[in-house]
Scaffold this motif. Sequence first.
Motif, mmCIF file in Angstrom:
data_model
loop_
_atom_site.group_PDB
_atom_site.id
_atom_site.type_symbol
_atom_site.label_atom_id
_atom_site.label_comp_id
_atom_site.label_asym_id
_atom_site.label_seq_id
_atom_site.Cartn_x
_atom_site.Cartn_y
_atom_site.Cartn_z
ATOM 1 N N GLU A 127 0.833 -1.210 0.000
ATOM 2 C CA GLU A 127 0.000 0.000 0.000
ATOM 3 C C GLU A 127 0.862 1.252 0.000
ATOM 4 O O GLU A 127 0.575 2.217 -0.721
ATOM 5 C CB GLU A 127 -0.951 0.008 1.211
ATOM 6 C CG GLU A 127 -2.139 -0.910 1.073
ATOM 7 C CD GLU A 127 -3.056 -0.538 -0.077
ATOM 8 O OE1 GLU A 127 -3.258 0.661 -0.358
ATOM 9 O OE2 GLU A 127 -3.550 -1.470 -0.724
ATOM 10 N N ALA A 128 1.939 1.238 0.756
ATOM 11 C CA ALA A 128 2.836 2.400 0.795
ATOM 12 C C ALA A 128 3.475 2.613 -0.573
ATOM 13 O O ALA A 128 3.581 3.758 -1.063
ATOM 14 C CB ALA A 128 3.906 2.209 1.865
ATOM 15 N N LEU A 129 3.895 1.541 -1.209
ATOM 16 C CA LEU A 129 4.500 1.656 -2.534
ATOM 17 C C LEU A 129 3.479 2.146 -3.562
ATOM 18 O O LEU A 129 3.793 2.973 -4.428
ATOM 19 C CB LEU A 129 5.089 0.317 -2.986
ATOM 20 C CG LEU A 129 6.377 -0.128 -2.290
ATOM 21 C CD1 LEU A 129 6.732 -1.554 -2.692
ATOM 22 C CD2 LEU A 129 7.530 0.806 -2.645
ATOM 23 N N LEU A 130 2.242 1.622 -3.473
ATOM 24 C CA LEU A 130 1.194 2.067 -4.393
ATOM 25 C C LEU A 130 0.858 3.545 -4.177
ATOM 26 O O LEU A 130 0.668 4.297 -5.150
ATOM 27 C CB LEU A 130 -0.067 1.214 -4.221
ATOM 28 C CG LEU A 130 -0.005 -0.196 -4.828
ATOM 29 C CD1 LEU A 130 -1.239 -0.991 -4.432
ATOM 30 C CD2 LEU A 130 0.126 -0.129 -6.330
ATOM 31 N N ASP A 131 0.792 3.975 -2.928
ATOM 32 C CA ASP A 131 0.534 5.390 -2.636
ATOM 33 C C ASP A 131 1.645 6.260 -3.203
ATOM 34 O O ASP A 131 1.385 7.312 -3.810
ATOM 35 C CB ASP A 131 0.389 5.633 -1.128
ATOM 36 C CG ASP A 131 -0.923 5.097 -0.593
ATOM 37 O OD1 ASP A 131 -1.850 4.863 -1.413
ATOM 38 O OD2 ASP A 131 -1.027 4.902 0.644
ATOM 39 N N ALA A 132 2.884 5.804 -3.029
ATOM 40 C CA ALA A 132 4.016 6.582 -3.551
ATOM 41 C C ALA A 132 3.951 6.628 -5.069
ATOM 42 O O ALA A 132 4.204 7.674 -5.688
ATOM 43 C CB ALA A 132 5.331 5.958 -3.092
#
Length: 131
Positions: free
Chosen positions: A114-119
């Motif tokens: 999720e953090a990678l997708l948000d970034a």
Amino acid sequence: MKFRTIVIGVCLAGLAFFALLNWSTFSRPTTLNVVVASVDAPLGVILLIAIGVLTLIYAVSLARLEVATLIEGRRMTKDRDHVRRIADQTEESRIQELQDFLKRELPRMDVKLEALLDAARQQSASARISH
């Protein structure tokens, strides 16, 4: 029945039939030299008794061998079952460890993803704005 048992039975039956047909000759006394003395005895009967004793010794030896084989087979089966149970328990333990690992790691991986997708979304949005 095993072939060997049938052959031995047929041979013994044939010998018994032969002895019965020639019983008068088998039971006729003859002078026998037994190293230290001479004895009058029926040689045919003595030989039949010797054959009977040897057959009995063979049958007992064969029975002991069969029993020993059965006991060894039973022991091997118990050992195999014991090893199989240990292997099954080890496999179950490994599966449980894998399930526990996945239960711990999947939520962590979801958070990182999720953090990678948000970034990636933010980077994509900022790239659209700058164009």
